[in-house]
Design an enzyme around this catalytic site. Structure first.
Site, PDB file in Angstrom:
ATOM      1  N   GLN A 222      -9.606  -3.643   7.865  1.00  0.00           N
ATOM      2  CA  GLN A 222      -8.675  -3.261   8.939  1.00  0.00           C
ATOM      3  C   GLN A 222      -9.155  -2.039   9.709  1.00  0.00           C
ATOM      4  OE1 GLN A 222      -4.314  -3.856   8.351  1.00  0.00           O
ATOM      5  NE2 GLN A 222      -4.899  -4.090   6.214  1.00  0.00           N
TER       6      GLN A 222
ATOM      7  N   LYS B 281       0.795  -1.209   0.000  1.00  0.00           N
ATOM      8  CA  LYS B 281       0.000   0.000   0.000  1.00  0.00           C
ATOM      9  C   LYS B 281       0.834   1.268   0.000  1.00  0.00           C
ATOM     10  CE  LYS B 281      -1.018   1.344   3.989  1.00  0.00           C
ATOM     11  NZ  LYS B 281      -1.516   1.723   5.300  1.00  0.00           N
ATOM     12  N   THR B 282       1.790   1.346   0.913  1.00  0.00           N
ATOM     13  CA  THR B 282       2.603   2.554   1.005  1.00  0.00           C
ATOM     14  C   THR B 282       3.422   2.738  -0.261  1.00  0.00           C
ATOM     15  OG1 THR B 282       2.744   2.165   3.367  1.00  0.00           O
ATOM     16  CG2 THR B 282       4.214   3.818   2.462  1.00  0.00           C
TER      17      THR B 282
ATOM     18  N   ARG C 114      -0.455  -9.866  10.633  1.00  0.00           N
ATOM     19  CA  ARG C 114       0.866  -9.313  10.963  1.00  0.00           C
ATOM     20  C   ARG C 114       1.945 -10.349  10.736  1.00  0.00           C
ATOM     21  NH1 ARG C 114      -0.080  -5.096   9.555  1.00  0.00           N
ATOM     22  NH2 ARG C 114      -2.059  -6.049   9.038  1.00  0.00           N
TER      23      ARG C 114
ATOM     24  N   ASP D 261      -4.187   8.294   3.175  1.00  0.00           N
ATOM     25  CA  ASP D 261      -3.834   6.941   3.592  1.00  0.00           C
ATOM     26  C   ASP D 261      -4.822   6.477   4.675  1.00  0.00           C
ATOM     27  OD1 ASP D 261      -2.423   4.639   3.813  1.00  0.00           O
ATOM     28  OD2 ASP D 261      -0.770   5.476   4.976  1.00  0.00           O
ATOM     29  N   GLU D 262      -4.971   5.198   4.857  1.00  0.00           N
ATOM     30  CA  GLU D 262      -5.836   4.633   5.920  1.00  0.00           C
ATOM     31  C   GLU D 262      -7.224   5.279   5.914  1.00  0.00           C
ATOM     32  OE1 GLU D 262      -4.730   2.110   7.506  1.00  0.00           O
ATOM     33  OE2 GLU D 262      -2.663   2.392   8.202  1.00  0.00           O
TER      34      GLU D 262
END
Length: 740
Positions: A251, A35-36, A612, A220-221
């Site tokens: 998430q 994503k980043t 994770r 973002d997010e």
DNA sequence: TCATAGATTATTTTT
DNA sequence: TAATCTATGA
């Protein structure tokens, strides 16, 4: 558009997201899907292929950490100067707008940001001042209400009370609180956003300016945005098609804090021609882990729909361990980590232990300490939230703005200088009557001699101290200034006098604050644009301290096992992950069981935890857990049942361990203590037990000791209970009554 | 003004 | 259990 090296090493979907035309786009980015990377490449692409200048780009994140990472990675990729690019959190960007346009925002030039702690103190004070029944209107609730309103974009007068007395009082408090903030030039977190929204909304030339300036906005997010943030973005975007938002509805774990997952869906509805791109290829986890995660999350309804896949191998099965109590659980974790490190080549910092609530960390810590395994806990108290730091900052704030009541209240008698409750109360009274700030009330009282004797002297001394600090530090470098303040205010002495290790730690923190100031002056700051020197740096420093809690506590010392809550693990990855306490009532937490929406959020939290893990995942639970001082039976979490059985492997440690241990050695006949009485704490001595002894347990009833292992407090016995089957119990914990 | 005992209460946390 | 808050007394 020509082929660009920017698209190298990206998969089809990442490529699509990066190179899409600059219109509206929603990138549904699964965990570990890069994503980043996509976000950073997207920005580079816009600059490269669409000739957007850094000046024309606004990139918004939620945390300072994320925005720092964004900037770093952009610089690495781009090389060009990003000085003029706005990369920051919603709050830092709003803050910047307000600082620049303080007049239009109708704020004093030196307004100060208060954190939720200051906010709560203010609320408490107001409630007391107005004789509000704090049983019916608990300060926390009032604070929550105020923040909640602001997050929904509502001012006090816009809140519907429906004639309800409870709500009416809440709104009244909101109004009073707001008034107090205005008087002192104080802005809370919610206010930063709301005020900047109003600023843009009510100042069309400004809005137009920023709309023209920001050719593209990236967020973002996005699943974490609240109503206000959404409105803010929408306002800034206007009718233009200029947004790239990235998020993952699966998430979304901050609903309890006002985040609205629905904003993702809303985005596709309300922003024209939104292209939706899904990033579903996961580069992090083994397929066993991913499949488990997918199965788990499929139990949630109303998802945007997304299925993670990977081309990496199946990997290890997910291990489930049922401890007979929380100690046993933690011991399993510690033992397993040791084994992973010694026999499987893992390093300790490859391993993370995640848990639902902070309280769980204690038992884990104790076990790790006992076993000499280094660990590091993430989260907890942040640097700028520590008492001594907040005290020092309060002095600085007061120097910067005498009307800052929140700061004044904090340090008016710290260190103790003889200004007691009585005097402070008098000043508050006066401030309330004259609609003054505390500082004004103080000088008025001094002028007309309202304060007598010792109180008058003490108050005078205090105001002289602040004025003196201000004068004396003119022209000093920031760190010298802070050093001076800590010294002259006697804060250092004050904290040095504290007993125990505490005082020492506080002194170290104060020294660290001076260091932080030095670093700040030398340009290590969130916003590299605003460079200022000497005392000029004070205000920006205070802002940074308020907006960045300063959790740069990672990455030194030896290899450590990482411990943190599931919430703070979001965005991180580890080769080995343990999720502890996977029990009904704990995870999902019992507070979340009522509403289905909250349960789904718990499930998403579990999904976050599972995803994770890169290679190995352990889910552990305890059958008996000590909570709030008493032992509680726990059932394994429903989430465990939602995982496909073929991916799981139950670890059975008990049999293996108990067999080789000699019962002879631990047969407690030889122990000094006599027969155990009911109610005697087991840690006082060992109960006289041997194989075959009859015992009674308060919950399990009567049983026979059939096995034993270990020594001292940690000794465990296996007892065959009538009707309950065989159980292992820790002598140090179990309240056993010896019958024979 | 401070200290200490009893009461209360116990998710998650950025900014 | 343990941490934190509140009330009370010296």
């Amino acid at each position: 558009m020509s082929e660009s090296p920017l698209l190298d090493h990206l998969n089809t979907h990442q490529r699509e997201a990066v190179s899409a035309p600059p219109g509206n786009m929603l990138v549904l980015a699964g965990a570990g899907s890069g994503k980043t990377r996509v976000l950073v490449h997207r920005i580079a692409w816009l600059m490269d292929q669409h000739q957007m200048s850094p000046y024309a780009i606004l990139s918004v994140t939620f945390t300072n950490k994320a925005s720092r990472e964004m900037r770093t990675r952009l610089e690495a990729l781009n090389g060009a100067s990003l000085r003029h690019m706005w990369v920051g959190t919603f709050h830092s960007i709003s803050h910047r707008l307000l600082r620049t346009h303080w007049q239009e925002a109708r704020l004093p030039e030196h307004f100060q940001i208060i954190d939720s702690d200051d906010q709560l103190r203010m609320v408490k004070r107001l409630l007391k001042q107005h004789n509000v029944d704090d049983e019916r209107w608990p300060p926390k609730q009032v604070q929550y209400f105020i923040s909640g309103c602001k997050e929904e974009g509502l001012r006090a007068h816009q809140v519907q009370t429906h004639g309800d007395a409870y709500m009416g009082k809440m709104v009244e408090m909101y109004e009073l609180y707001q008034l107090a903030c205005e008087r002192g030039g104080l802005v809370d977190f919610g206010e930063l956003l709301l005020r900047s929204l109003e600023l843009l909304r009510d100042t069309p030339p400004l809005l137009n300016h920023y709309r023209e300036r920001f050719a593209h906005i990236l967020v973002d997010e996005f699943q974490d945005t609240n109503t206000l943030q959404y409105a803010w973005l929408k306002l800034l975007a206007g009718n233009r098609e200029c947004m790239t938002v990235v998020g993952d509805d699966d998430q979304s774990i901050y609903g309890w804090r006002g985040a609205r997952v629905e904003n993702i869906q809303r985005f596709t509805d309300e922003f024209a021609n939104t292209r939706v791109v899904r990033l579903e290829q996961n580069y992090r986890s083994s397929s066993a882990i991913l499949e488990a995660a997918n199965a788990l999350i499929s139990n949630n309804g109303g998802r945007m729909g997304k299925n993670l896949w990977t081309d990496s191998g199946r990997g290890e099965r997910i291990r489930i361990y049922a401890g007979f109590n929380d100690i046993d659980e933690s011991r399993f974790i510690a033992d397993t980590i040791r084994e992973l490190v010694n026999e499987h080549g893992y390093s300790r910092d490859d391993v993370a232990i995640l848990y639902r609530s902070n309280a769980q960390s204690r038992v884990l810590e104790e076990t790790l300490i006992r076993q000499g395994m280094p660990y590091r806990i993430y989260g907890g108290q942040r640097f700028y939230e520590r008492l001594e730091i907040k005290n020092a900052l309060a002095y600085l704030r007061l120097m910067n703005n005498r009307e800052d009541d929140a700061a004044l209240e904090r340090v008016i008698n710290v260190p103790a200088r003889g200004i007691g409750m009585r005097t402070v109360e008098q000043l508050r009274e006066r401030a309330r009557y004259g609609n003054l700030t505390m500082w004004q009330a103080m000088s008025d009282a001094a002028a007309d001699g309202a304060l007598k004797g010792r109180a008058a002297t003490a108050v005078r001394a205090f105001s002289d101290l602040i004025d003196g600090l201000d004068n004396d530090t003119a022209g000093m470098a920031l760190h010298e200034l802070v050093e001076h303040v800590i010294h002259v205010s006697a804060l250092r002495e004050h904290h040095a006098a504290e007993k125990g290790e505490k005082g020492q730690a506080r002194l170290e923190n104060l020294a660290e604050l001076v260091n932080a100031c030095r670093a700040f002056s030398q340009g290590e700051r969130m916003d590299p644009n605003a460079v200022s020197e000497g005392a000029e740096a004070l205000e920006p420093f205070l802002a940074e301290a308020a907006l960045d809690a300063g959790d740069h506590e990672a990455a030194e010392g030896e290899e450590c096992v990482q411990m943190m809550t599931l919430h703070s693990a979001k965005g991180l990855e580890f080769p080995v992950v343990f999720v502890a306490g996977v029990e009904e009532g704990l995870f999902p937490h019992k507070m979340s069981l009522e509403e289905p929406g909250r349960l789904e959020e718990e499930r998403r939290l579990c999904y976050v935890g599972v995803t994770r893990a890169m290679q190995r995942l352990y889910l552990t639970y305890a059958e008996l857990r000590r909570m709030h001082g008493k032992e509680t039976f726990q059932r394994p979490s429903r989430f465990l049942r939602e995982l496909p059985e073929e991916l799981l492997e139950e670890v059975r440690l008990r049999g293996q361990i108990s067999r080789p241990v000699s019962t002879q050695r631990t047969t407690p006949n030889r122990r000094p203590s006599g027969p155990r009485q009911e109610g005697v704490d087991a840690s006082d001595g060992m109960p006289a037990l041997s194989l075959g002894s009859m015992v009674r347990h308060p919950l399990f009833g009567e049983g026979v000791v059939i096995n034993a292992e270990g020594q001292g407090e940690r000794a465990r016995v296996q007892i065959s209970f009538e009707g309950e089957g065989d159980k292992w119990l820790v002598l140090g914990f179990a309240k056993l009554e010896v019958l024979s």
